[in-house]
Design an enzyme around this catalytic site. Sequence first.
Site, PDB file in Angstrom:
ATOM      1  N   PRO A  49      37.277  38.501  37.669  1.00  0.00           N
ATOM      2  CA  PRO A  49      35.833  38.263  37.686  1.00  0.00           C
ATOM      3  C   PRO A  49      35.229  38.798  38.978  1.00  0.00           C
ATOM      4  CG  PRO A  49      37.053  36.246  37.184  1.00  0.00           C
ATOM      5  CD  PRO A  49      38.051  37.252  37.658  1.00  0.00           C
ATOM      6  N   LYS A  50      34.032  39.336  38.865  1.00  0.00           N
ATOM      7  CA  LYS A  50      33.295  39.819  40.042  1.00  0.00           C
ATOM      8  C   LYS A  50      32.312  38.737  40.474  1.00  0.00           C
ATOM      9  CE  LYS A  50      30.713  43.742  41.863  1.00  0.00           C
ATOM     10  NZ  LYS A  50      29.799  42.908  42.655  1.00  0.00           N
ATOM     11  N   PHE A  51      32.618  38.082  41.592  1.00  0.00           N
ATOM     12  CA  PHE A  51      31.792  36.976  42.063  1.00  0.00           C
ATOM     13  C   PHE A  51      30.517  37.480  42.736  1.00  0.00           C
ATOM     14  CE2 PHE A  51      35.639  34.792  41.204  1.00  0.00           C
ATOM     15  CZ  PHE A  51      35.314  33.458  41.039  1.00  0.00           C
TER      16      PHE A  51
END
Length: 302
Positions: free
Chosen positions: A22-24
């Site tokens: 996931p790209k936070f």
Amino acid sequence: MTVALAAAVRTLPRAPGLAYEPKFDGHRLVVVRTVDGVVLQARSGRIVTAAFPDLAAAALQLPAGTVLDGEVVVWHAGRTDFALVQRRAAAASGARAAVLARTLPASYAAFDVLELAGLDLRARPYERRRALLVDLLLPLGPPLQPVPMTTDPELAETWYETLPASGIEGLVVKRMDQPYPAGRRGWQKLRHTNVRDAAVVGYTGTARRPLALVLVLPVGDETPLVSSPLTAPLRAELAAALAARGPQPAGGAPAAPWGATITAIGLGEVPFHSLDPPLTAEVRHTSTRHPPPEVLRLRTDL
């Protein structure tokens, strides 16, 4: 420490040997545990240790000679809140930073370990670095945590569709056999299609009271576009960023690569001030013609 970068893609890559994270929605942060203490470095190279005393204290648990790459986030109401990360990063004094650390505690989503106990790991494959990262951080627990990772593209696609409600921007895709690509766009990032980073090549209004941004999007023919009007917080943030660059023109518009004026939807020809080097802004945009791009935030963390 020069960090790895990611190139934007429009569809989810699918191939054997890929990992998905996931790209936070936060600030890129390198954590350096030295023999004497902890240094926190932004992607730009700026040292921001004083702004995040809670993370610096937590990182003292790491063995000396450890370097982590990741994202600092602030959780609020069940999702990450980029505006709150900006508040934390902008803390100008130790007292203010300490108050914010108590009221808006930060979390660190680590996605790579570059050095461990003095051993440079950047040439090791991602699969090995990932295993070392998990072994290092899982016993410690929050606020230092490894980001989730999967090699299952179906699960990754589920993350992509369902996690935005938690503030997740999209996915980062890496090869399992890949060394750490410092300074290169060796990773891939899939973001939700109507949100992207754009180059801010100019602005309308004045340096003290900017009104809109002149943008070049990463797709299309690189024709500059005028954004929709900036919100009051964005106007203030841009004015501060311009002031930090030094004297700006008080009125009129200097010559720019595309001329002293630009056509804005619904406004006709308007003067603008050019920026060199450009800034970066995150924008929401669905068409190259209508409506104009909406500026979500300045990427002052880049």
